[in-house]
Write a protein that holds these residues in place. Sequence first.
Motif, PDB file in Angstrom:
ATOM      1  N   GLY A 118       0.827  -1.188   0.000  1.00 21.82           N
ATOM      2  CA  GLY A 118       0.000   0.000   0.000  1.00 21.82           C
ATOM      3  C   GLY A 118       0.870   1.249   0.000  1.00 21.82           C
ATOM      4  O   GLY A 118       2.096   1.172  -0.015  1.00 21.82           O
ATOM      5  N   GLN A 119       0.202   2.404   0.071  1.00 22.74           N
ATOM      6  CA  GLN A 119       0.927   3.675  -0.014  1.00 22.74           C
ATOM      7  C   GLN A 119       1.425   4.148   1.342  1.00 22.74           C
ATOM      8  O   GLN A 119       2.251   5.061   1.419  1.00 22.74           O
ATOM      9  CB  GLN A 119       0.028   4.753  -0.638  1.00 22.74           C
ATOM     10  N   GLY A 120       0.933   3.553   2.405  1.00 28.07           N
ATOM     11  CA  GLY A 120       1.393   3.887   3.745  1.00 28.07           C
ATOM     12  C   GLY A 120       0.506   4.890   4.459  1.00 28.07           C
ATOM     13  O   GLY A 120      -0.224   5.667   3.840  1.00 28.07           O
ATOM     14  N   THR A 121       0.579   4.849   5.793  1.00 27.67           N
ATOM     15  CA  THR A 121      -0.117   5.815   6.630  1.00 27.67           C
ATOM     16  C   THR A 121       0.824   6.200   7.776  1.00 27.67           C
ATOM     17  O   THR A 121       1.478   5.332   8.367  1.00 27.67           O
ATOM     18  CB  THR A 121      -1.453   5.238   7.155  1.00 27.67           C
ATOM     19  N   GLN A 122       0.913   7.488   8.062  1.00 24.89           N
ATOM     20  CA  GLN A 122       1.913   7.994   9.007  1.00 24.89           C
ATOM     21  C   GLN A 122       1.422   7.899  10.446  1.00 24.89           C
ATOM     22  O   GLN A 122       0.306   8.331  10.770  1.00 24.89           O
ATOM     23  CB  GLN A 122       2.256   9.444   8.677  1.00 24.89           C
ATOM     24  N   VAL A 123       2.270   7.357  11.288  1.00 22.38           N
ATOM     25  CA  VAL A 123       2.023   7.320  12.734  1.00 22.38           C
ATOM     26  C   VAL A 123       3.130   8.119  13.417  1.00 22.38           C
ATOM     27  O   VAL A 123       4.313   7.848  13.209  1.00 22.38           O
ATOM     28  CB  VAL A 123       2.014   5.874  13.256  1.00 22.38           C
ATOM     29  N   THR A 124       2.725   9.090  14.213  1.00 16.76           N
ATOM     30  CA  THR A 124       3.685   9.912  14.940  1.00 16.76           C
ATOM     31  C   THR A 124       3.322   9.881  16.419  1.00 16.76           C
ATOM     32  O   THR A 124       2.187  10.190  16.786  1.00 16.76           O
ATOM     33  CB  THR A 124       3.679  11.356  14.431  1.00 16.76           C
ATOM     34  N   VAL A 125       4.284   9.491  17.246  1.00 18.79           N
ATOM     35  CA  VAL A 125       4.066   9.397  18.682  1.00 18.79           C
ATOM     36  C   VAL A 125       4.995  10.380  19.374  1.00 18.79           C
ATOM     37  O   VAL A 125       6.218  10.280  19.239  1.00 18.79           O
ATOM     38  CB  VAL A 125       4.314   7.971  19.195  1.00 18.79           C
ATOM     39  N   SER A 126       4.435  11.301  20.101  1.00 17.43           N
ATOM     40  CA  SER A 126       5.236  12.306  20.792  1.00 17.43           C
ATOM     41  C   SER A 126       5.367  11.961  22.271  1.00 17.43           C
ATOM     42  O   SER A 126       4.461  11.364  22.864  1.00 17.43           O
ATOM     43  CB  SER A 126       4.607  13.683  20.630  1.00 17.43           C
ATOM     44  N   SER A 127       6.487  12.367  22.837  1.00 17.78           N
ATOM     45  CA  SER A 127       6.749  12.042  24.248  1.00 17.78           C
ATOM     46  C   SER A 127       6.191  13.107  25.172  1.00 17.78           C
ATOM     47  O   SER A 127       5.773  14.179  24.742  1.00 17.78           O
ATOM     48  CB  SER A 127       8.248  11.893  24.476  1.00 17.78           C
TER      49      SER A 127
END
Length: 127
Positions: A118-127
């Motif tokens: 697939g084209q991907g999906t962004q996951v961003t986890v901040s502290s």
Amino acid sequence: QVQLVESGGDSVQAGGSLRLSCAASGYSFRLNCMGWFRQAPGMEREGVAAIYTGIGRTYYDESVKGRFTLSQDSAKNTLFLQMNSLKPEDTAMYYCAKGPCPPNGMGILRADEYNYWGQGTQVTVSS
């Protein structure tokens, strides 16, 4: 024509949860292996979780065991990745992939075992 479309990526704080979805079409969902992979900037693509869709057997990378759960809805040709207790190091682009199933699960988390992405999906986890 095989199509894999991911969704569900977002920005969350550490400790939060997300559920990724992968809608598949153009092939027989139950006759393949499917996996979730992730790639952070400057890093190699790594396998997170995978499943033999026909029998429902799942495999997980050690880094996500106990936190991520892979599931499927065969009637809707959809793969899910429930991600709990997210950490900043989980930040990456997440990809859904399909491929022929390797014997006995050997290499099922290797990106070169998969031939559709697939084209991907962004996951961003901040502290």
